[in-house]
Design an enzyme around this catalytic site. Structure first.
Site, PDB file in Angstrom:
ATOM      1  CG  HIS A 125     -38.802 -33.398 -32.311  1.00  0.00           C
ATOM      2  ND1 HIS A 125     -39.826 -32.473 -32.234  1.00  0.00           N
ATOM      3  CD2 HIS A 125     -39.278 -34.411 -33.088  1.00  0.00           C
ATOM      4  CE1 HIS A 125     -40.868 -32.902 -32.923  1.00  0.00           C
ATOM      5  NE2 HIS A 125     -40.570 -34.077 -33.456  1.00  0.00           N
ATOM      6  CG  ASP A 202     -37.474 -34.323 -25.931  1.00  0.00           C
ATOM      7  OD1 ASP A 202     -38.283 -35.173 -25.530  1.00  0.00           O
ATOM      8  OD2 ASP A 202     -37.507 -33.840 -27.084  1.00  0.00           O
ATOM      9  CD  GLN A 205     -38.126 -40.849 -30.660  1.00  0.00           C
ATOM     10  OE1 GLN A 205     -38.146 -42.082 -30.687  1.00  0.00           O
ATOM     11  NE2 GLN A 205     -38.984 -40.125 -31.354  1.00  0.00           N
ATOM     12  CE  LYS A 228     -42.350 -38.990 -30.005  1.00  0.00           C
ATOM     13  NZ  LYS A 228     -42.658 -39.126 -31.438  1.00  0.00           N
ATOM     14  CB  CYS A 367     -39.940 -32.634 -36.256  1.00  0.00           C
ATOM     15  SG  CYS A 367     -41.626 -32.638 -36.891  1.00  0.00           S
TER      16      CYS A 367
END
Length: 409
Positions: A125, A202, A205, A228, A367
C-alpha cells in the site's frame, strides 16, 4: 465457524447493515478500505463524550482520572491482542500510516545515510511506500523491490536475493489489500534476522482477519489500524520490539512527550510517551479498545474460519463467470478479490452500477499503483469481506456482475 444464528446476531449488532441504498438492502463489501462499527463501539464513544469526557494525563479531577484510566487500559488490550511482551512496546497512532511514518522519521532517518537500502514488495500500500520515498528524496537512500509471481505470491527467498551489506530494513505487508495474498512474513523476518536486518510488518489488512503474535513472529516493528478492525478512524498502534525503543528520537514535539522544558534545554520522556505528543484521540482509542474486546470475544479463529468459508464460496461463484478476470490467485488468500471485465467495462462503471443495487465495492488503484503497473491495469474493482458478510451477499454480488455484463453487451 459461526452458526447461521450467530451470524445473524453479529449482523444485528452493526446498525448500518440494516440500511437500504436505492431501495436495496446494503451489501457492504468495502471492508478493505474500512469496516463498519458494532453498536458496542458506537455506544462506548457516545457514552464517553456524554458522561466521561476530559483530557488525559494532566488533570487530577474525577473525569480526567476516568478518561486516563480508560485510555491507558487500551494499551494493555492492544498488548494482549498482538501478544506484545509489555505495554511500553505499544505506541498509540492514528493508524498504520502514522505508525510507518514514525519508524521512518524517528528510527530510520537518524540512522540511515545515502546509499543505504530498504527492501519493499510490489504488493505494498502507498502507506508503506511513500514514507520511504521521502527518505529517498531527502537522504539518498535506495529502495529495492521484490515482485510477486504471476499468481500474486511473494517468495521469501526473493527478499534474501535483494539483501546486500547496505540493507538496513525490510518493510512488507502481511496481507495484500488488492490481491488478498497472505504473505509468509515469519520466514521473511527469519531471513532478515539471519543478516542482522530488522523487519517492519504492515498488518493493516491482517489484524482484522487473523490472530497476530508479535513474539512468535519475532517482528521488530508492526503497525495496524483501528478503523479496519471495527474501531473508529484516527486509531491504531505501532508495536516496537523493546530492544529498539532506545534507538528512537522524538517524532513530534509538544505536550505529554517531555520530562522537563526550560528556555535552553528540553528532556524527553521515554517511549511510548516520547512518540505521543499532544492531546490524543482519546475517544477513538477507547473505541478501539472496545473493538478489540469485541473481536476477541468472538474469537479470531472463528472469524478466520467464517471468512475462509465465504472466500471459498466466492471463488466457486466467480469461476462461473468466464468473462470475469480475477487478478491473482495466491496459494493463501484472505477474503479480498480484485477483478475486471477487460475492455467491456471500466471498474468505475462496474462500481457505479453495483451501487445502484446497494452493493458497495471499491474501484480504483487502491493506493497500490506499483502493483497496478505490475498487473498491467490502471484500476480494478475490489470486493473485500468481513465477519458480518454472508454467502447470500456473495450471490447478490455475482447477480450484480451478471447484470453489469448484460448492460455492456
Amino acid at each position: 465457524m459461526f452458526s447461521m444464528e450467530e451470524i445473524q446476531r453479529i449482523r444485528d449488532e452493526f446498525p448500518i447493515l440494516a440500511r437500504k441504498i436505492n431501495q436495496n438492502q446494503l451489501v457492504y463489501l468495502d471492508n478493505g478500505a474500512s469496516s463498519q462499527k458494532p453498536r458496542q463501539v458506537i455506544d462506548a464513544i457516545d457514552n464517553f463524550y456524554q458522561s466521561e469526557y476530559a483530557n488525559v494525563h494532566r488533570g487530577l479531577h474525577h473525569l480526567s482520572n476516568i478518561a486516563t484510566e480508560k485510555y491507558e487500559e487500551v494499551r494493555n488490550k492492544i498488548a494482549r491482542f498482538i501478544n506484545a511482551k509489555n505495554t511500553d512496546e505499544i505506541i498509540y497512532t492514528s493508524g498504520s500510516t502514522e505508525g510507518i511514518n514514525i519508524v521512518a522519521y524517528s528510527w530510520a532517518w537518524p540512522r540511515l545515510k545515502a546509499g543505504d537500502e530498504i527492501i519493499l514488495s510490489v504488493l505494498e500500500h502507498h502507506a508503506n511506500i511513500v514514507p520511504w520515498n521521502f527518505l529517498r528524496e531527502r537522504s539518498g537512500i535506495v529502495i529495492k523491490w521484490v515482485e510477486p509471481d504471476q499468481f500474486g505470491n511473494l517468495e521469501p527467498l526473493a527478499f534474501q536475493d535483494q539483501i546486500t551489506d547496505k540493507t538496513k530494513l525490510i518493510s512488507v505487508t502481511q496481507v495484500s489489500n488488492v490481491l488478498g495474498t497472505v504473505v509468509d512474513v515469519k520466514s521473511i523476518i527469519e531471513i532478515g534476522h539471519n543478516f542482522g536486518i530488522p523487519v517492519l510488518v504492515d498488518a493493516s489488512q491482517s489484524a482484522v482477519h487473523q490472530a497476530i503474535d508479535v513474539q512468535n513472529l519475532d517482528v521488530d516493528f508492526l503497525v495496524f489500524t483501528g478503523h479496519k478492525i471495527y474501531g473508529p478512524t484516527a486509531s491504531g498502534a505501532l508495536y516496537v520490539k523493546e530492544e529498539h525503543l532506545g534507538n528512537f528520537v522524538p517524532f513530534k514535539g509538544g505536550g505529554d512527550m517531555i520530562d522537563e522544558v526550560t528556555r535552553d534545554h528540553i528532556t524527553y520522556a521515554k517511549p511510548p510517551r516520547m512518540l505521543e505528543a499532544g492531546t490524543p484521540a482519546i475517544a477513538q482509542m477507547i473505541g478501539l479498545g472496545v473493538a478489540i474486546d469485541y473481536v476477541t470475544a468472538l474469537g479470531m479463529n472463528k472469524i478466520q474460519a467464517h471468512e475462509k468459508s465465504v472466500r471459498d464460496y466466492a471463488l466457486e461463484r466467480f469461476a462461473e463467470l468466464n468473462w470475469l478476470k480475477l487478478h491473482g490467485s495466491p496459494k493463501d488468500q484472505a477474503a479480498i478479490f480484485s477483478f475486471t471485465m477487460g475492455e467491456v467495462a471500466h471498474p468505475h462503471d462496474l462500481s457505479t452500477i453495483l451501487d445502484q443495487k446497494g452493493i458497495a465495492v471499491r474501484a480504483g488503484h487502491h493506493c497500490a499503483q506499483p502493483l497496478m503497473n505490475f498487473l498491467g491495469v490502471n484500476a480494478t474493482c475490489r470486493a473485500s469481506f468481513a465477519l458480518y458478510n454472508t454467502k447470500e451477499e456473495v450471490d447478490k454480488l455475482v447477480d450484480g456482475l451478471i447484470l453489469c455484463r448484460k448492460l455492456f453487451d
